[in-house]
Design an enzyme around this catalytic site. Sequence first.
Site: not given
Ligand code: ASP
Length: 324
Positions: A82, A212-215, A235-236, A238
């Site tokens: 990841s 796609r872009v997350g947090d 984390t998690g 986003g």
């Molecule tokens: N926060 C990350 C995202 O949404 C993913 C993750 O923490 O596993 O890109």
Amino acid sequence: MTTRRNFIKLSAIGSVFSFNSFSVFNKKPAIKTSKKPVVISTWNHGIMANKKAWKILSTGGKALDAVEKGVMEVENDPTGSSVGIGGRPDRDGRVTLDACIMDEKSRCGAVAFLQDIKNPIAVARKVMDETPHVMLTGQGAKQFALEKGFKEENLLTPESEKAWKEWLKLSKYKPVINVENHDTIGMLALDSNGDLSGSCTTSGAAFKLHGRVGDSPIIGAGLFVDNEIGAACATGLGEAVIRVAGSHLVVELMRQGHEPEEACKLAVDRIIAKHENMEGLQVGFLALRKDGKYGAYSVYKGFNYALTNDDNQEVMIDVKYDRS
Ligand code: ASP
């Protein structure tokens, strides 16, 4: 019509107003500065990251260098699915990486949707140090990285390719954030000068839509540092973190006097309040206060983090879960 004289009067009122609001909103809370280094980072891979960070912190190095070099260990590990090389690709089979970094002077840098470069955190640092900008994305971020001497390489490992081909059989877009215990790495550190910094790096949600872009590369969402108060990272899923500007929220809650763990819990509560369907929606926050106190909280059970300080060498802490 506003005459010049009126304008000067109005600006004077404006400056009195902004001075007052400045003093209300930026009141310095009484948080003592600790000069005892500490580093925390998300998930089990935090152990290897902290080890590297601690080498820097324990010898008087800067938190900023510790958080950059610490998470690079995980980016360089092809077995991590990841972060960095080995990160799971998007639904088109392309590995796209996001990262950001922030220091004690509120300087920050970020890259998003970066391809073929293994160390997005180091590119983010260069954006911070060597450009007048905060974030570069996609092709522009890659071009910048290449100009700065980063090497272009294939980040799709055979294992990742296999997982992607397996996923293609059903092509069900459902990011599994909770069950894999090795997501994004977010790291927060306090150095012997009493300064805070943070970093966050990820390949994002596996098999996401291309683009796609997350947090994780978004300052205020995946990471936030205010050297007067503390630092936080997430984390998690986003999308859920972005909706509440999660890491900024945690830091502001600490500013209001909440303990680090409580601040994380309140931010989790905010996420729950803003989402009708919480099924499978895992988010975890980490917080480190200026006085060295730390804490964490998550929506569901299963979140953990690595802690390293004078008394604890790469200890894993399972986040307390007291939600019914
Ligand atoms: N926060 C990350 C995202 O949404 C993913 C993750 O923490 O596993 O890109």
